[in-house]
Design a protein around this motif. Structure first.
Motif, PDB file in Angstrom:
ATOM      1  N   VAL A 286     -98.897 -18.540 -51.084  1.00 24.60           N
ATOM      2  CA  VAL A 286     -97.647 -17.808 -51.304  1.00 24.60           C
ATOM      3  C   VAL A 286     -96.531 -18.464 -50.501  1.00 24.60           C
ATOM      4  N   GLY A 287     -95.452 -18.854 -51.196  1.00 26.02           N
ATOM      5  CA  GLY A 287     -94.267 -19.364 -50.529  1.00 26.02           C
ATOM      6  C   GLY A 287     -93.202 -18.292 -50.441  1.00 26.02           C
ATOM      7  N   LEU A 288     -92.073 -18.647 -49.853  1.00 26.76           N
ATOM      8  CA  LEU A 288     -90.951 -17.720 -49.719  1.00 26.76           C
ATOM      9  C   LEU A 288     -89.747 -18.237 -50.494  1.00 26.76           C
ATOM     10  N   GLY A 289     -88.990 -17.317 -51.077  1.00 26.32           N
ATOM     11  CA  GLY A 289     -87.754 -17.676 -51.750  1.00 26.32           C
ATOM     12  C   GLY A 289     -86.684 -16.649 -51.491  1.00 26.32           C
ATOM     13  N   THR A 290     -85.446 -17.066 -51.639  1.00 26.72           N
ATOM     14  CA  THR A 290     -84.330 -16.139 -51.429  1.00 26.72           C
ATOM     15  C   THR A 290     -83.860 -15.484 -52.711  1.00 26.72           C
ATOM     16  N   ASP A 291     -84.204 -16.077 -53.884  1.00 29.67           N
ATOM     17  CA  ASP A 291     -83.568 -15.723 -55.140  1.00 29.67           C
ATOM     18  C   ASP A 291     -82.104 -16.157 -55.039  1.00 29.67           C
TER      19      ASP A 291
ATOM     20  N   LEU B 274     -78.665 -17.013 -48.430  1.00 28.45           N
ATOM     21  CA  LEU B 274     -79.759 -17.949 -48.682  1.00 28.45           C
ATOM     22  C   LEU B 274     -80.447 -18.339 -47.374  1.00 28.45           C
ATOM     23  N   ASP B 275     -80.469 -17.421 -46.427  1.00 25.42           N
ATOM     24  CA  ASP B 275     -80.991 -17.663 -45.082  1.00 25.42           C
ATOM     25  C   ASP B 275     -82.490 -17.371 -45.048  1.00 25.42           C
TER      26      ASP B 275
END
Length: 440
Positions: free
Chosen positions: A299-304, A312-313
Motif C-alpha cells: 500500500v502506497g500513499l497519495g494525496t489525490d 499535496l503535502d
C-alpha cells in the motif's frame, strides 16, 4: 549530462527497509550523477563538486505520491464540503470543460512546486492534456508517472479518442527526461469507463509493457452501482472477470472492500494507493489499510488532487493515514509511524516500479533533507519516524534532490521561478472562472 557529485555530511539518516520497518544511523552520503554512490563515516570531501552540511538535518528518501491529479491545483478550494457525486458533477467537471494544455501546464508547475517544497520527488498522475504535464515535469526536474484519464461512458467514438490520447502519451513521453518520465494507461474508473474500454486497456498495457492507474472502490455508491449494473459483481470482481487485474495495476482509494476483493488484490499482486485526506474530506470512508498490510499487500500513499484535499503535502498524508487507521479500528497500535513512512517511500516506489524509496548505494538519488532544528521538531525525543509523522510538516523540508539534481535548497526553488509560477496560476484560474461564469 555532465558528471556531478554532491556530498552530504553528518546526516541523521532514516532508511525505510520494508515490512513496515526503518533503520536510523548518522553517516555521510555521496551522490554521483543520478545515484547514491557511497554511504560511510567521514567520506573524503576532495572529489565532491558540492558539499552540504546536514548536521541538523534528517536525510530520508523523497516521498512517492502514488495518486494525483496535479493540474487540479488550479481548482484548489473551488468546491468544498460536498460528497463526491455533487463535487464532481456540479463543480469540478463544469470547470474542467475549460481546461487547455496551457492551463494544465501551469497547474502542473504549481502542483510540482508545492510537492518539491514539501518533499515529494515522484508522483503518479492521471489527468488531461498530459503533454502539458510532461513539459512541466521535464522543466522542474521531478519524476512523474503519467497517465491520461480515460472516460468513455460507453460511447464508441469517445472510447477511440481516449485510446488515441493515452497511446500518444506513451509513445511521446514514456522513458523520457533522462528516465524521469514514464507513462501508463489511466482508465478513470469502472463507473466512467465501459467494460469494452477496460478490456482493451488490459491488452494495450500488455502490448506497450506499461502499467495501469485506476480509481477503485472509492464510495459505497460505486459498490452498489457496480452490483446493480454488472450482475451482482463488486468492482474488483468485475475486473477479475475480464482478466484486468495484474501486478502492474495501481488502484487508488480502495475504501470499500470485502474479504473476497482483498483476496483478489493480494492474489493478483495489485498495488493500493491510500488517500486518507481526500477520503475523509469527501466523506468517502476509511480504507482497511491495516488489514491490507497484514495480508502482505503493498500500500502506497497519495494525496489525490488539490481540489479534494486541499494540499499535496505527504507529511499530512502520513499523519492522517496513521490517525485514521487508529480511529477507524479503535486500535492505537495499527499503522505505526514506521509503517506509514514505508508507505510514503519504499512502497510507493515499488508500486510505480521506481528504483528509489530507500537510502542504499546504487539507488536513484531521490533524497530530501528535513530541518530538525525547528520548534515543532524539538525535542527529538522519540524515533525519527515518530517525529516526522506526528510532528513535521512540509515546511520543514530544507532541500529536495531528484535524480541527483538539487531542485530546492534552503527552501528556495532552484530549477524554476516560483514567483512567476504563482502569478501565472492566479491568472489561469481567473480566466477559467470567467469562462465558467459565461456558461451560466
Amino acid at each position: 549530462m555532465e558528471s556531478q557529485s554532491i556530498l552530504i555530511k553528518n546526516a541523521s539518516i532514516l532508511n525505510p527497509i520494508g515490512d513496515g520497518k526503518t533503520e536510523e544511523f548518522r553517516k555521510d552520503l555521496l551522490i554521483v550523477d543520478d545515484k547514491i554512490s557511497q554511504i560511510d563515516e567521514d567520506i573524503d570531501e576532495s572529489n565532491a563538486d558540492k558539499i552540504i552540511d546536514a548536521s541538523d538535518k534528517i536525510l530520508m528518501p523523497g516521498f512517492v505520491n502514488t495518486h494525483t491529479h496535479i493540474s487540479m491545483s488550479l481548482l484548489r478550494g473551488i468546491a468544498d464540503d460536498l460528497e463526491l457525486d455533487t463535487w464532481l458533477n456540479d463543480h469540478i467537471w463544469p470547470m474542467e470543460a475549460h481546461l487547455s494544455e496551457e492551463y494544465c501546464y501551469i497547474g502542473a508547475l504549481l502542483g510540482a512546486c508545492e510537492m518539491i517544497k514539501s518533499g515529494t520527488t515522484t508522483f503518479s498522475d492521471m489527468y488531461f492534456y498530459m503533454d502539458g504535464v510532461a513539459r512541466a515535469v521535464d522543466e522542474i526536474g521531478m519524476r512523474g508517472v503519467l497517465s491520461y484519464g480515460m472516460i468513455d461512458f460507453g460511447i464508441e467514438e469517445k472510447r477511440e479518442n481516449e485510446f488515441k490520447e493515452n497511446i500518444s502519451l506513451i509513445k511521446k513521453h514514456n522513458n523520457t527526461a533522462d528516465g524521469r518520465i514514464t507513462a501508463r494507461f489511466g482508465p478513470h474508473s469502472i463507473y466512467t469507463a465501459s467494460v469494452d474500454l477496460l478490456e482493451r486497456v488490459r491488452k494495450e498495457a500488455d502490448k506497450y509493457n506499461v502499467g495501469i492507474h485506476i480509481h477503485m472502490n472509492e464510495t459505497l455508491k460505486e459498490i452498489n452501482d457496480s452490483k446493480e449494473n454488472h450482475d451482482g459483481k463488486r468492482p474488483f470482481e468485475l475486473l477479475d472477470s475480464i482478466g484486468f487485474l495484474a501486478d502492474d495495476v495501481v488502484a487508488a482509494h480502495c475504501v470499500w472492500l470485502d474479504d473476497a476483493e482483498i483476496k483478489l488484490i493480494k492474489d493478483n499482486g495489485v498495488y493500493a494507493s491510500h488517500n486518507p485526506c481526500s477520503n475523509m474530506k469527501l466523506a468517502s470512508g476509511a480504507a482497511p489499510v491495516a488489514e491490507l498490510l497484514s495480508q502482505g499487500i503493498c500500500v502506497g500513499l497519495g494525496t489525490d488532487g488539490a481540489s479534494s484535499n486541499n494540499n499535496l503535502d505527504m507529511f499530512d498524508e502520513m499523519k492522517f493515514a496513521a490517525l485514521l487507521g487508529k480511529a477507524s479500528t479503535l486500535n492505537p497500535k495499527v499503522l505505526t509511524a514506521e509503517e506509514v513512512v514505508n508507505m510514503a517511500t519504499i512502497n510507493g516506489a515499488k508500486a510505480l516500479n521506481i528504483d528509489a524509496g530507500t537510502i542504499e548505494v546504487g539507488k536513484k538519488a531521490d533524497i530530501i533533507l528535513v530541518d530538525a532544528n525547528s520548534p515543532n521538531m524539538t525535542p527529538m525525543s522519540n524515533t525519527l519516524s515518530s517525529n516526522l509523522v506526528y510532528s513535521a510538516n512540509g515546511s520543514n523540508v530544507d532541500t529536495t534532490i531528484c535524480n541527483g539534481r538539487i531542485l530546492m535548497e534552503n527552501r528556495k526553488m532552484v530549477t524554476v521561478d516560483e514567483e512567476l509560477i504563482l502569478s501565472e496560476a492566479k491568472r489561469a484560474i481567473k480566466e477559467m472562472k470567467e469562462l465558467r461564469e459565461a456558461d451560466e
